[in-house]
Design an enzyme around this catalytic site. Structure first.
Site, PDB file in Angstrom:
ATOM      1  N   ARG A 106       0.035  31.649  -9.514  1.00 12.33           N
ATOM      2  CA  ARG A 106       0.540  32.777  -9.011  1.00 12.33           C
ATOM      3  C   ARG A 106      -0.192  33.905 -10.361  1.00 12.33           C
ATOM      4  O   ARG A 106      -0.507  34.865  -9.616  1.00 12.33           O
ATOM      5  CB  ARG A 106       2.487  33.301  -8.875  1.00 12.33           C
ATOM      6  CG  ARG A 106       2.901  32.826  -7.889  1.00 12.33           C
ATOM      7  CD  ARG A 106       4.283  32.462  -8.244  1.00 12.33           C
ATOM      8  NE  ARG A 106       5.036  32.120  -9.328  1.00 12.33           N
ATOM      9  CZ  ARG A 106       6.241  32.193  -9.806  1.00 12.33           C
ATOM     10  NH1 ARG A 106       7.135  32.334  -8.680  1.00 12.33           N
ATOM     11  NH2 ARG A 106       5.913  31.775 -10.531  1.00 12.33           N
ATOM     12  N   LYS A 160       6.938  14.453  -9.332  1.00 11.78           N
ATOM     13  CA  LYS A 160       8.555  14.040  -9.290  1.00 11.78           C
ATOM     14  C   LYS A 160       8.829  15.546 -10.535  1.00 11.78           C
ATOM     15  O   LYS A 160       8.883  16.147 -10.942  1.00 11.78           O
ATOM     16  CB  LYS A 160       9.017  12.665 -10.427  1.00 11.78           C
ATOM     17  CG  LYS A 160       8.725  13.095 -12.003  1.00 11.78           C
ATOM     18  CD  LYS A 160       8.962  12.252 -13.096  1.00 11.78           C
ATOM     19  CE  LYS A 160       9.096  13.106 -14.294  1.00 11.78           C
ATOM     20  NZ  LYS A 160      10.391  12.147 -15.209  1.00 11.78           N
ATOM     21  N   HIS A 199       3.909   8.322 -12.695  1.00 11.62           N
ATOM     22  CA  HIS A 199       2.747   7.853 -12.996  1.00 11.62           C
ATOM     23  C   HIS A 199       3.143   7.173 -14.190  1.00 11.62           C
ATOM     24  O   HIS A 199       2.216   5.664 -14.421  1.00 11.62           O
ATOM     25  CB  HIS A 199       2.011   9.362 -14.679  1.00 11.62           C
ATOM     26  CG  HIS A 199       3.077   9.094 -15.589  1.00 11.62           C
ATOM     27  ND1 HIS A 199       4.427   9.943 -15.491  1.00 11.62           N
ATOM     28  CD2 HIS A 199       2.970   8.632 -17.164  1.00 11.62           C
ATOM     29  CE1 HIS A 199       5.185   9.819 -16.543  1.00 11.62           C
ATOM     30  NE2 HIS A 199       4.281   8.787 -17.352  1.00 11.62           N
ATOM     31  N   LYS A 213       0.131   2.757 -14.505  1.00  8.71           N
ATOM     32  CA  LYS A 213      -0.066   2.562 -15.959  1.00  8.71           C
ATOM     33  C   LYS A 213      -1.282   1.186 -15.886  1.00  8.71           C
ATOM     34  O   LYS A 213      -0.062  -0.031 -14.783  1.00  8.71           O
ATOM     35  CB  LYS A 213       1.045   2.330 -16.987  1.00  8.71           C
ATOM     36  CG  LYS A 213       1.183   4.140 -17.115  1.00  8.71           C
ATOM     37  CD  LYS A 213       2.555   3.856 -18.363  1.00  8.71           C
ATOM     38  CE  LYS A 213       3.051   5.470 -18.533  1.00  8.71           C
ATOM     39  NZ  LYS A 213       2.238   5.639 -20.421  1.00  8.71           N
ATOM     40  N   GLU A 250      13.242   7.102 -27.044  1.00  8.15           N
ATOM     41  CA  GLU A 250      12.082   7.968 -27.531  1.00  8.15           C
ATOM     42  C   GLU A 250      12.397   7.955 -28.827  1.00  8.15           C
ATOM     43  O   GLU A 250      13.576   8.252 -28.720  1.00  8.15           O
ATOM     44  CB  GLU A 250      11.525   9.647 -26.148  1.00  8.15           C
ATOM     45  CG  GLU A 250      11.402   9.177 -25.154  1.00  8.15           C
ATOM     46  CD  GLU A 250      11.499  10.323 -24.189  1.00  8.15           C
ATOM     47  OE1 GLU A 250      10.549  11.428 -24.230  1.00  8.15           O
ATOM     48  OE2 GLU A 250      12.673  10.497 -23.124  1.00  8.15           O
ATOM     49  N   ASP A 258      15.578  11.620 -15.291  1.00  9.14           N
ATOM     50  CA  ASP A 258      14.492  12.054 -15.665  1.00  9.14           C
ATOM     51  C   ASP A 258      13.792  10.637 -15.758  1.00  9.14           C
ATOM     52  O   ASP A 258      12.534  10.720 -15.401  1.00  9.14           O
ATOM     53  CB  ASP A 258      15.062  12.776 -16.828  1.00  9.14           C
ATOM     54  CG  ASP A 258      13.864  13.587 -17.466  1.00  9.14           C
ATOM     55  OD1 ASP A 258      12.655  13.917 -16.682  1.00  9.14           O
ATOM     56  OD2 ASP A 258      13.138  12.959 -18.550  1.00  9.14           O
ATOM     57  N   HIS A 297      11.922   5.936 -13.240  1.00  6.96           N
ATOM     58  CA  HIS A 297      10.102   4.828 -13.745  1.00  6.96           C
ATOM     59  C   HIS A 297      11.222   4.012 -13.590  1.00  6.96           C
ATOM     60  O   HIS A 297      10.083   2.889 -13.656  1.00  6.96           O
ATOM     61  CB  HIS A 297       9.998   5.232 -15.396  1.00  6.96           C
ATOM     62  CG  HIS A 297       9.410   7.167 -15.409  1.00  6.96           C
ATOM     63  ND1 HIS A 297       8.538   7.356 -14.282  1.00  6.96           N
ATOM     64  CD2 HIS A 297       9.686   8.002 -15.894  1.00  6.96           C
ATOM     65  CE1 HIS A 297       8.023   8.702 -14.713  1.00  6.96           C
ATOM     66  NE2 HIS A 297       9.039   8.707 -15.648  1.00  6.96           N
ATOM     67  N   LYS A 323      16.796   9.514 -25.823  1.00  5.56           N
ATOM     68  CA  LYS A 323      15.816  10.335 -26.335  1.00  5.56           C
ATOM     69  C   LYS A 323      16.283  10.261 -28.169  1.00  5.56           C
ATOM     70  O   LYS A 323      17.527  10.081 -27.842  1.00  5.56           O
ATOM     71  CB  LYS A 323      16.066  11.942 -25.908  1.00  5.56           C
ATOM     72  CG  LYS A 323      15.516  12.070 -24.812  1.00  5.56           C
ATOM     73  CD  LYS A 323      15.183  13.720 -24.735  1.00  5.56           C
ATOM     74  CE  LYS A 323      14.195  13.836 -22.949  1.00  5.56           C
ATOM     75  NZ  LYS A 323      12.587  13.600 -23.436  1.00  5.56           N
TER      76      LYS A 323
HETATM   77  P1  NDP Z   1       5.453  24.423 -15.182  1.00  5.69           P
HETATM   78  O1  NDP Z   1       6.624  25.158 -15.504  1.00  5.69           O
HETATM   79  O2  NDP Z   1       4.805  24.118 -16.040  1.00  5.69           O
HETATM   80  O3  NDP Z   1       5.056  24.578 -13.929  1.00  5.69           O
HETATM   81  C1  NDP Z   1       3.584  24.518 -12.914  1.00  5.69           C
HETATM   82  C2  NDP Z   1       3.348  26.109 -12.562  1.00  5.69           C
HETATM   83  O4  NDP Z   1       3.994  26.137 -11.515  1.00  5.69           O
HETATM   84  C3  NDP Z   1       3.820  27.126 -13.539  1.00  5.69           C
HETATM   85  O5  NDP Z   1       2.381  27.557 -14.554  1.00  5.69           O
HETATM   86  C4  NDP Z   1       4.044  28.266 -12.853  1.00  5.69           C
HETATM   87  O6  NDP Z   1       2.788  28.965 -11.674  1.00  5.69           O
HETATM   88  C5  NDP Z   1       4.712  28.418 -11.668  1.00  5.69           C
HETATM   89  N1  NDP Z   1       5.850  27.872 -11.480  1.00  5.69           N
HETATM   90  C6  NDP Z   1       6.408  28.065 -12.930  1.00  5.69           C
HETATM   91  N2  NDP Z   1       7.924  28.230 -12.339  1.00  5.69           N
HETATM   92  C7  NDP Z   1       8.140  28.440 -10.861  1.00  5.69           C
HETATM   93  C8  NDP Z   1       9.416  29.016 -10.494  1.00  5.69           C
HETATM   94  N3  NDP Z   1      10.587  29.186 -11.003  1.00  5.69           N
HETATM   95  N4  NDP Z   1       9.252  29.226  -8.938  1.00  5.69           N
HETATM   96  C9  NDP Z   1       7.731  29.019  -8.665  1.00  5.69           C
HETATM   97  N5  NDP Z   1       6.762  28.915  -9.339  1.00  5.69           N
HETATM   98  C10 NDP Z   1       7.018  28.337 -10.732  1.00  5.69           C
HETATM   99  O7  NDP Z   1       5.767  22.364 -14.830  1.00  5.69           O
HETATM  100  P2  NDP Z   1       4.998  21.198 -15.142  1.00  5.69           P
HETATM  101  O8  NDP Z   1       3.173  21.673 -14.948  1.00  5.69           O
HETATM  102  O9  NDP Z   1       5.111  20.953 -16.587  1.00  5.69           O
HETATM  103  O10 NDP Z   1       4.859  20.408 -13.841  1.00  5.69           O
HETATM  104  C11 NDP Z   1       5.201  20.380 -12.387  1.00  5.69           C
HETATM  105  C12 NDP Z   1       5.359  19.270 -11.516  1.00  5.69           C
HETATM  106  O11 NDP Z   1       5.410  18.232 -12.451  1.00  5.69           O
HETATM  107  C13 NDP Z   1       6.969  19.490 -11.501  1.00  5.69           C
HETATM  108  O12 NDP Z   1       8.121  19.573 -10.798  1.00  5.69           O
HETATM  109  C14 NDP Z   1       7.537  18.205 -13.235  1.00  5.69           C
HETATM  110  O13 NDP Z   1       8.483  18.105 -12.832  1.00  5.69           O
HETATM  111  C15 NDP Z   1       6.267  17.096 -13.056  1.00  5.69           C
HETATM  112  N6  NDP Z   1       6.129  17.128 -13.881  1.00  5.69           N
HETATM  113  C16 NDP Z   1       5.645  17.122 -14.953  1.00  5.69           C
HETATM  114  C17 NDP Z   1       5.358  15.967 -16.749  1.00  5.69           C
HETATM  115  C18 NDP Z   1       4.811  17.059 -17.805  1.00  5.69           C
HETATM  116  O14 NDP Z   1       4.680  17.109 -18.259  1.00  5.69           O
HETATM  117  N7  NDP Z   1       4.367  18.547 -17.681  1.00  5.69           N
HETATM  118  C19 NDP Z   1       5.759  15.629 -16.394  1.00  5.69           C
HETATM  119  C20 NDP Z   1       6.244  14.504 -15.277  1.00  5.69           C
HETATM  120  C21 NDP Z   1       6.124  15.568 -13.640  1.00  5.69           C
HETATM  121  P3  NDP Z   1       2.112  30.482 -11.741  1.00  5.69           P
HETATM  122  O15 NDP Z   1       3.193  31.183 -12.076  1.00  5.69           O
HETATM  123  O16 NDP Z   1       1.257  30.508 -12.385  1.00  5.69           O
HETATM  124  O17 NDP Z   1       2.400  29.917 -10.156  1.00  5.69           O
END
Ligand code: NDP
Length: 514
Positions: free
Chosen positions: A63, A173, A203, A207, A241, A260, A265, A365
């Site tokens: 978005r 996830k 993930h 590994k 962790e 989590d 995992h 943690k």
């Molecule tokens: P983010 O919170 O960074 O969200 C990803 C994108 O989704 C944001 O940049 C935003 O993009 C959009 N977004 C955020 N909040 C909302 C909302 N409430 N409603 C709709 N869109 C939203 O998440 P991550 O990138 O950290 O994680 C993405 C997925 O991967 C999740 O399911 C997470 O559980 C999983 N995950 C993440 C890990 C990590 O290390 N970050 C590790 C393992 C799994 P925009 O506003 O531009 O649309």
């Protein structure tokens, strides 16, 4: 003598044979943390390793209003933050592959129309006919995005030969927050995509250390004969962790350690240790075996939960000599929170191979050390002609370590140099990096698998449900019986005393988190 070629070669020497077909990866949530830290850096590494076809395209979708140039610039910074020699020079050719669409996930369909237009364009290389949709999004968006993609006719339902094109979806996830919601999500996805094209990512399965466990077990004659209740005393699976919730208190309040870490995992790692040998190396055979073993895990009834499931929450303490706050003092956390930051389980698998062998699982943690590992503890030698001290390796331990290093270590009794049979522990170690080449990251491995259409190391719908079925009664019990002693372990410690008591009842200690 027969020769065998690997089904999914991944080393640089095999690059030529693997050459992936041109395709387009649409990365939903492209403005987010995962996209920047993991997904795009992994794709860049694949590009550098020559594993992406020249026609490969990456379309970021989110978005946040960005144009192609701003998206590329943001990704450049993210990727080159950990640059290796030659990365800067290689970046421009990769960046040309990147584009961006600003769009909503639900409701307004303008973004999906743009995607449909893009995929409607004929492309000689076939890149628009081969589509991988990666949902790096908050879980509430998984089903709606898949629905919208289906409505925009971007998902094929039936299997087509790869040359004719395909559509696959990678789902991040957490997959549900209990058995009921996981079933609901599976059903919602199944309405629009065949299971064959759904790639639920965990993930840990990507590994090298996890995958090595298979080669160790099934590629050698040595281990299978002893891989059972006759020789294995118990198994410990740890994900410890030193970090706290690192600014993600809001998310953690809705999850907790059990959801989590353990449900996904640690359950996957347990299944890798415990599965029966698949008859062939196919995704169906391997995943069938994983489901079988997860379904054989003894259900924890109410009275067993109090004994065999442990929860903890960290209080203030010291990590690496510096004071750190307790969980309830973290930003975004309820000061009276009942959410667990430590979860431990004692499980048994009801089958011939594992009857009576406890599997101890713990994830926490702010513990004393960062350490993720599977430790397979063998029984001591039944008789030795000279004394073997308890700590000298006579009871062999095979450790599959994921963090801080990825390696396999077998601890055996060796002879101390000099006269006499003085026994000392010796470690036989294999580290994925010993060949001189940095091993591929989990995301690299899994992205290649998804691009070639191999779901072996992704969780199938029934696997996810089998794993939730083990955890569900515990979560249910915990919700109805709040733990009034929280916080019950100090940051920087080995975890709650209840965790120690759970294994000590069997007269087995946890491996020290040093
Ligand atoms: P983010 O919170 O960074 O969200 C990803 C994108 O989704 C944001 O940049 C935003 O993009 C959009 N977004 C955020 N909040 C909302 C909302 N409430 N409603 C709709 N869109 C939203 O998440 P991550 O990138 O950290 O994680 C993405 C997925 O991967 C999740 O399911 C997470 O559980 C999983 N995950 C993440 C890990 C990590 O290390 N970050 C590790 C393992 C799994 P925009 O506003 O531009 O649309």
């Amino acid at each position: 003598m027969s020769t065998r070629t690997p089904a999914h070669p991944r080393t640089s020497a095999d690059t030529e044979r693997l050459k992936l077909q041109p395709c387009t990866l649409v990365l939903f949530g492209a403005s987010g943390d995962l996209a920047h830290r993991m997904v795009v850096p992994a794709l860049f590494r694949l590009w550098r390793r020559g594993l992406l076809a020249p026609g490969f395209r990456l379309v970021g979708y989110a978005r946040t209003k960005l144009d192609d140039a701003a998206f590329r610039d943001g990704m450049r910074k993210a990727v080159l933050e950990k640059a290796r020699p030659g990365d800067e020079e290689a970046w421009p050719a990769f960046a040309e592959r990147l584009g961006y669409i600003t769009g909503q996930y639900e409701g307004d369909q303008a973004g999906y129309r743009q995607l449909a237009e893009l995929f409607g364009q004929a492309d000689e290389s076939g890149a628009t006919a081969r589509r991988l949709f990666y949902l790096a999004l908050p879980p509430k968006e998984f089903a709606p995005v898949i629905r919208q993609l289906a409505e925009a006719k971007l998902l094929g339902r039936s299997y087509q030969a790869p040359t004719d094109g395909w559509s696959r979806v990678i789902v991040e996830k957490p997959f549900g927050r209990d058995l009921a919601s996981a079933r609901e999500l599976n059903a919602a996805i199944a309405r629009d995509v065949d299971e064959h094209f759904v790639y639920r990512i965990d993930h840990y399965l990507g590994k090298e250390a996890a995958q090595n466990l298979f080669t160790l077990r099934f590629g050698n004659a040595l281990f299978e004969p002893v891989w059972n209740r006759n020789y294995i005393d118990h198994v410990q699976i740890t994900a410890a962790e030193t970090l706290g919730v690192e600014g993600r208190g809001g998310y953690y309040e809705t999850a907790g350690a059990m959801r989590d870490m353990v449900q996904n995992h640690l359950m996957q790692l347990m299944a890798l240790v415990a599965i029966e040998p698949p008859d062939r190396w196919t995704s169906t055979a391997v995943r069938n075996e994983k489901v079988q073993v997860l379904q054989a895990v003894q259900r924890l009834e109410e009275d067993a939960i109090c004994r065999d499931a442990v929860r903890g929450q960290y209080g203030p303490g010291t990590i690496d000599g510096a004071p750190v706050p307790g969980y309830r003092q973290e930003p975004g956390v309820d000061p009276h929170s009942m959410v667990e930051t430590y979860a431990g389980l004692r499980l048994h698998i009801d089958n011939l191979r594992w009857a009576g062998v406890p599997f101890y699982l713990r994830a926490g943690k702010r513990l004393a050390a960062r350490r993720t590992e599977i430790a397979i503890q063998f029984k001591p030698a039944p008789h030795t002609p000279f004394p073997v001290p308890d700590d000298a390796g006579g009871a062999n331990t095979l450790v599959v370590e994921f963090a801080p290093n990825e390696r396999l270590t077998l601890r055996v009794a060796g002879k101390a140099p000099g006269r006499g049979m003085l026994v000392t522990p010796v470690e036989l170690a294999y580290c994925g990096a010993s060949s001189g080449e940095k091993p591929p990251s989990a995301y690299e491995n899994l992205l290649v698998d998804a691009l070639v259409g191999d779901p072996t190391f992704f969780a199938r719908a029934d696997e996810v449900e089998a794993s939730w079925a083990i955890i569900d009664p515990v979560l249910h019990h915990w919700e109805h019986e709040p733990e009034l002693r929280f916080p019950n372990y100090e940051s920087g410690s080995q975890g709650p005393l209840e965790g120690d008591a759970m294994v000590q009842r069997d007269e087995r200690p946890w491996r020290d988190l040093a």
